[in-house]
Design a protein around this motif. Structure first.
Motif, PDB file in Angstrom:
ATOM      1  N   ARG A 150       0.829  -1.197   0.000  1.00  0.00           N
ATOM      2  CA  ARG A 150       0.000   0.000   0.000  1.00  0.00           C
ATOM      3  C   ARG A 150       0.870   1.256   0.000  1.00  0.00           C
ATOM      4  O   ARG A 150       2.046   1.210   0.316  1.00  0.00           O
ATOM      5  CB  ARG A 150      -0.902   0.030   1.242  1.00  0.00           C
ATOM      6  N   PHE A 151       0.247   2.381  -0.330  1.00  0.00           N
ATOM      7  CA  PHE A 151       0.901   3.679  -0.192  1.00  0.00           C
ATOM      8  C   PHE A 151      -0.169   4.711   0.146  1.00  0.00           C
ATOM      9  O   PHE A 151      -1.373   4.469  -0.023  1.00  0.00           O
ATOM     10  CB  PHE A 151       1.675   4.070  -1.457  1.00  0.00           C
ATOM     11  N   ILE A 152       0.275   5.875   0.618  1.00  0.00           N
ATOM     12  CA  ILE A 152      -0.631   6.920   1.080  1.00  0.00           C
ATOM     13  C   ILE A 152      -0.653   8.091   0.109  1.00  0.00           C
ATOM     14  O   ILE A 152       0.389   8.550  -0.360  1.00  0.00           O
ATOM     15  CB  ILE A 152      -0.210   7.430   2.475  1.00  0.00           C
ATOM     16  N   VAL A 153      -1.842   8.570  -0.190  1.00  0.00           N
ATOM     17  CA  VAL A 153      -2.049   9.776  -0.988  1.00  0.00           C
ATOM     18  C   VAL A 153      -2.623  10.848  -0.068  1.00  0.00           C
ATOM     19  O   VAL A 153      -3.517  10.557   0.734  1.00  0.00           O
ATOM     20  CB  VAL A 153      -3.010   9.485  -2.160  1.00  0.00           C
ATOM     21  N   GLU A 154      -2.107  12.070  -0.177  1.00  0.00           N
ATOM     22  CA  GLU A 154      -2.527  13.164   0.702  1.00  0.00           C
ATOM     23  C   GLU A 154      -2.877  14.391  -0.109  1.00  0.00           C
ATOM     24  O   GLU A 154      -2.105  14.819  -0.965  1.00  0.00           O
ATOM     25  CB  GLU A 154      -1.393  13.499   1.685  1.00  0.00           C
ATOM     26  N   GLY A 155      -4.046  14.962   0.128  1.00  0.00           N
ATOM     27  CA  GLY A 155      -4.451  16.198  -0.521  1.00  0.00           C
ATOM     28  C   GLY A 155      -5.439  15.977  -1.658  1.00  0.00           C
ATOM     29  O   GLY A 155      -5.512  14.908  -2.264  1.00  0.00           O
ATOM     30  N   GLU A 156      -6.213  17.031  -1.951  1.00  0.00           N
ATOM     31  CA  GLU A 156      -7.270  16.921  -2.960  1.00  0.00           C
ATOM     32  C   GLU A 156      -6.722  16.685  -4.361  1.00  0.00           C
ATOM     33  O   GLU A 156      -7.279  15.877  -5.124  1.00  0.00           O
ATOM     34  CB  GLU A 156      -8.122  18.198  -2.950  1.00  0.00           C
ATOM     35  N   VAL A 157      -5.645  17.387  -4.730  1.00  0.00           N
ATOM     36  CA  VAL A 157      -5.114  17.250  -6.087  1.00  0.00           C
ATOM     37  C   VAL A 157      -4.747  15.802  -6.379  1.00  0.00           C
ATOM     38  O   VAL A 157      -5.128  15.236  -7.413  1.00  0.00           O
ATOM     39  CB  VAL A 157      -3.899  18.175  -6.287  1.00  0.00           C
ATOM     40  N   THR A 158      -3.999  15.181  -5.469  1.00  0.00           N
ATOM     41  CA  THR A 158      -3.559  13.811  -5.718  1.00  0.00           C
ATOM     42  C   THR A 158      -4.700  12.811  -5.583  1.00  0.00           C
ATOM     43  O   THR A 158      -4.711  11.785  -6.264  1.00  0.00           O
ATOM     44  CB  THR A 158      -2.406  13.439  -4.771  1.00  0.00           C
ATOM     45  N   LEU A 159      -5.681  13.101  -4.719  1.00  0.00           N
ATOM     46  CA  LEU A 159      -6.849  12.216  -4.651  1.00  0.00           C
ATOM     47  C   LEU A 159      -7.601  12.226  -5.976  1.00  0.00           C
ATOM     48  O   LEU A 159      -8.034  11.170  -6.470  1.00  0.00           O
ATOM     49  CB  LEU A 159      -7.779  12.645  -3.516  1.00  0.00           C
TER      50      LEU A 159
ATOM     51  N   LYS B  42       5.165  12.186   0.207  1.00  0.00           N
ATOM     52  CA  LYS B  42       5.614  13.524  -0.181  1.00  0.00           C
ATOM     53  C   LYS B  42       5.983  13.583  -1.660  1.00  0.00           C
ATOM     54  O   LYS B  42       5.720  14.587  -2.332  1.00  0.00           O
ATOM     55  CB  LYS B  42       6.817  13.945   0.674  1.00  0.00           C
ATOM     56  N   ALA B  43       6.581  12.513  -2.194  1.00  0.00           N
ATOM     57  CA  ALA B  43       6.932  12.497  -3.616  1.00  0.00           C
ATOM     58  C   ALA B  43       5.673  12.585  -4.472  1.00  0.00           C
ATOM     59  O   ALA B  43       5.651  13.296  -5.486  1.00  0.00           O
ATOM     60  CB  ALA B  43       7.728  11.236  -3.948  1.00  0.00           C
ATOM     61  N   ILE B  44       4.625  11.878  -4.087  1.00  0.00           N
ATOM     62  CA  ILE B  44       3.364  11.950  -4.833  1.00  0.00           C
ATOM     63  C   ILE B  44       2.815  13.365  -4.805  1.00  0.00           C
ATOM     64  O   ILE B  44       2.384  13.912  -5.826  1.00  0.00           O
ATOM     65  CB  ILE B  44       2.337  10.966  -4.256  1.00  0.00           C
ATOM     66  N   ARG B  45       2.835  13.989  -3.617  1.00  0.00           N
ATOM     67  CA  ARG B  45       2.287  15.332  -3.479  1.00  0.00           C
ATOM     68  C   ARG B  45       3.076  16.337  -4.313  1.00  0.00           C
ATOM     69  O   ARG B  45       2.498  17.160  -5.033  1.00  0.00           O
ATOM     70  CB  ARG B  45       2.274  15.740  -2.013  1.00  0.00           C
ATOM     71  N   VAL B  46       4.405  16.285  -4.245  1.00  0.00           N
ATOM     72  CA  VAL B  46       5.237  17.218  -5.012  1.00  0.00           C
ATOM     73  C   VAL B  46       5.056  17.003  -6.511  1.00  0.00           C
ATOM     74  O   VAL B  46       5.112  17.945  -7.304  1.00  0.00           O
ATOM     75  CB  VAL B  46       6.718  17.072  -4.610  1.00  0.00           C
ATOM     76  N   SER B  47       4.808  15.774  -6.911  1.00  0.00           N
ATOM     77  CA  SER B  47       4.619  15.471  -8.335  1.00  0.00           C
ATOM     78  C   SER B  47       3.272  15.939  -8.856  1.00  0.00           C
ATOM     79  O   SER B  47       2.992  15.802 -10.052  1.00  0.00           O
ATOM     80  CB  SER B  47       4.755  13.966  -8.575  1.00  0.00           C
TER      81      SER B  47
END
Length: 267
Positions: A31-40, A161-166
């Motif tokens: 699993r991995f975690i997604v944070e924030g509306e944009v990435t959701l 954090k990498a997902i969010r920055v991307s």
């Protein structure tokens, strides 16, 4: 399916979100975690490469995301918990009120259009900074790269954090991991890609380079840069800068190089 209210931080249904900060670096059993509306929004879009397992929201975020959640895949529960509960579960204060768990699935591979079709791949060697990796995935998406290759030392692009920055690009840009720089060069050879090593010590200036039809852009960590033995087997390029200065953030340098290499492919 209606949202499911949860008011107990120890509820077993929230277990995948527990102690996110401590567990992000070592993985979560696929699993991995997604944070924030944009990435959701990216996670739940048709272009995402990974499936959502669940969503966890603060109550005040429900209204703004109602339409998105109504179209979510069947079987993806939406849990609703106050920010205090979310923070207790995560192990640090949650400000955005939007989390989700994604499923990694099988280790991904990278498929390219066969030659002579154009091809552009980003190769990351020894990049251990999640901001830089996230930024480079965003650049790869922005300039239409076909995918990203990483050596074993490069950090996980599915780290929160990498997902969010991307801006979610880590969820859409194809990527694969290979053992080392030599394996990246072997991939380039097998797929007819010209290896281009970006370095302040490069022999050619980027602006003078005629972009190859098929290329692998190799980027190394800031400071040490790319290994000398890898550069010896690649075509080396540099970005011209003002006298007395030869250093750019690797994500910035990668963006400049990708823009130049992809110029003929962009609309």
């Amino acid at each position: 399916m209606r949202p499911i209210p949860v008011d107990d931080p120890t509820d077993p249904r929230l277990a995948p979100y527990t102690a996110m900060r401590e567990r992000d670096l070592v993985g979560r059993e696929g699993r991995f975690i997604v944070e924030g509306e944009v990435t959701l929004r990216v996670m739940l879009s048709e272009g995402a490469r990974f499936r959502a397992e669940s969503v966890l929201l603060a109550p005040e975020r429900m209204e703004g995301l109602a339409e998105l959640l109504a179209d979510r895949p069947e079987g993806v529960p939406v849990y609703v918990a106050a920010k205090a509960v979310m923070s207790a579960v995560a192990g640090f204060p949650i400000h955005r009120g939007v989390l989700a768990v994604g499923l990694r699935g099988a280790e991904p591979s990278l498929a390219l259009p066969p030659a002579p079709a154009p091809g552009l791949v980003v190769g990351l060697v020894g990049l251990t900074n999640h901001d830089n990796v996230g930024g480079l995935f965003r650049n790869a998406a922005a300039f239409g790269a076909d995918g990203v290759l990483m050596d074993a030392a490069t950090c996980d692009p599915l780290y929160r954090k990498a997902i969010r920055v991307s801006a979610g690009a880590a969820l859409t840009v194809p990527f694969a991991r290979l053992p080392d720089g030599a394996a990246l060069l072997a991939f380039a050879d097998a797929h007819g890609l010209v290896p281009l090593a970006l370095s302040p010590a490069g022999r050619e200036t980027l602006t003078d380079l005629t972009p190859p039809r098929r290329a692998l852009l190799l980027l190394g960590t800031e400071g040490p840069g790319l290994p000398r033995e890898l550069m010896a087997r690649a075509r080396t390029i540099r970005i011209a800068m003002a006298p007395g200065f030869d250093s750019l953030n690797v994500a910035t340098a990668g963006a400049l190089a990708l823009h130049h290499l992809a110029a003929g492919r962009l609309g």
